[in-house]
Design an enzyme around this catalytic site. Structure first.
Site, PDB file in Angstrom:
ATOM      1  N   ARG A 178       0.842  -1.207   0.000  1.00  7.06           N
ATOM      2  CA  ARG A 178       0.000   0.000   0.000  1.00  7.06           C
ATOM      3  C   ARG A 178       0.871   1.248   0.000  1.00  7.06           C
ATOM      4  NH1 ARG A 178      -4.295   0.122   4.598  1.00  7.06           N
ATOM      5  NH2 ARG A 178      -5.096   1.851   3.338  1.00  7.06           N
ATOM      6  N   CYS A 234      -0.910   6.441   8.970  1.00 10.97           N
ATOM      7  CA  CYS A 234      -1.264   5.144   8.374  1.00 10.97           C
ATOM      8  C   CYS A 234      -2.391   5.412   7.388  1.00 10.97           C
ATOM      9  CB  CYS A 234      -1.670   4.148   9.462  1.00 10.97           C
ATOM     10  SG  CYS A 234      -3.019   4.718  10.527  1.00 10.97           S
TER      11      CYS A 234
END
Length: 284
Positions: A178, A234
């Site tokens: 990611r 995050c």
């Protein structure tokens, strides 16, 4: 100070009157599963706080997928479940400690010191044959007064202003694929904030599922400047919080959370996006 307590530590203090145990189990995509699991079985005396209903605000245009809750509302929630400024709080989950760490960070943000994350989590507690039940604790409200630690938090514009300046270390806590922009299962754009380096939050735990000690955490971040401001993010500000804990335990003196994180960053048109891997900035 270590923010982790062991299963045996909690077992020995299970019925001490100044401890409130908080069940934070939650699964993304299955928002009711955490409360259902709590109602079926939990550590005796535990109360339940829901990531999205209690520990986050409703989603808006900006702020990310798990915006920080309104301070007055959160203070009221904590008071309702019996948490005062003198309470020792132990949070647990079954998601590797990520959800419990969100509560840990929120309480620290509100100026509460005596808050800990239970090592290993609920399944390990069960497997150790420690007591569980389905009883609902009779809640005795307490009075919690917040002293907000604004220096723990960073907003999007400050992150953007620091890009390329070399003044901060920016850490992306998501999975490497990611971070590099190869996949994006949750958000509308893939990649990372330019200049960020990748340290997956769950690498703070060993193969045995226990959190690494301070020296082992320091080894994860070896080479980074412990005195430079470190900003952690995050996807939505949840799994970054275990890295905030780990960095502090590793001796980093100025660690801040970008709570909106990637899902907030990409909500602003024109914010730059980087893909691929980046080199860590050199420490002193």
């Amino acid at each position: 100070m270590n923010s982790i307590v062991s299963l045996k530590w909690l077992l020995a203090r299970l019925y001490e009157s100044d401890i409130v145990i908080v069940d934070c189990r939650f699964q993304l995509g299955k928002p009711e599963s955490g409360r259902e699991a709590y109602e079926a079985s939990h550590i005796p005396g535990a109360v339940y706080l829901d990531l999205e209903k209690d520990l986050s605000a409703p989603i808006e245009e900006h702020g990310g997928r798990h915006p920080l809750p309104d301070i007055a509302q959160l203070t009221g929630t904590l008071s309702r479940v019996g948490i005062s400024n003198e309470t020792r709080v132990v949070a647990y989950d079954d998601q590797g400690g990520a959800m419990a760490s969100r509560l840990w960070w929120l309480l620290k943000y509100l100026g509460h010191e005596e808050v800990y994350v239970l090592d290993e989590g609920f399944t390990a507690w069960q497997q150790a044959s420690f007591p569980v039940n389905a009883d609902q604790k009779v809640l005795i409200p307490a009075k919690f007064l917040a002293t907000v630690q604004h220096n723990m938090l960073v907003e999007m514009d400050e992150v953007r202003e620091n890009i390329g300046t070399g003044r901060v270390t920016l850490i992306d806590s998501r999975d490497g694929a990611r971070y590099r922009g190869e996949v994006e299962p949750l958000d509308k754009a893939a990649g990372h904030i330019p200049g960020a380096i990748n340290h997956l939050w769950s690498e703070g735990r060993g193969d045995d599922g226990k959190w690494k000690n301070a020296d082992e955490q320091a080894a994860r971040f070896e080479g980074l400047d412990k005195d430079r401001e470190t900003i952690v993010y995050c996807g939505s500000g949840v799994t970054a919080t275990p890295n905030v804990r780990a960095l502090q335990e590793a001796g980093f003196s100025n660690v801040r959370l970008y709570a909106g994180s990637w899902s907030d960053w990409i909500s602003y048109e024109g914010n730059p996006i980087a893909v691929g891997a980046e080199e860590a900035p050199e420490g002193k």
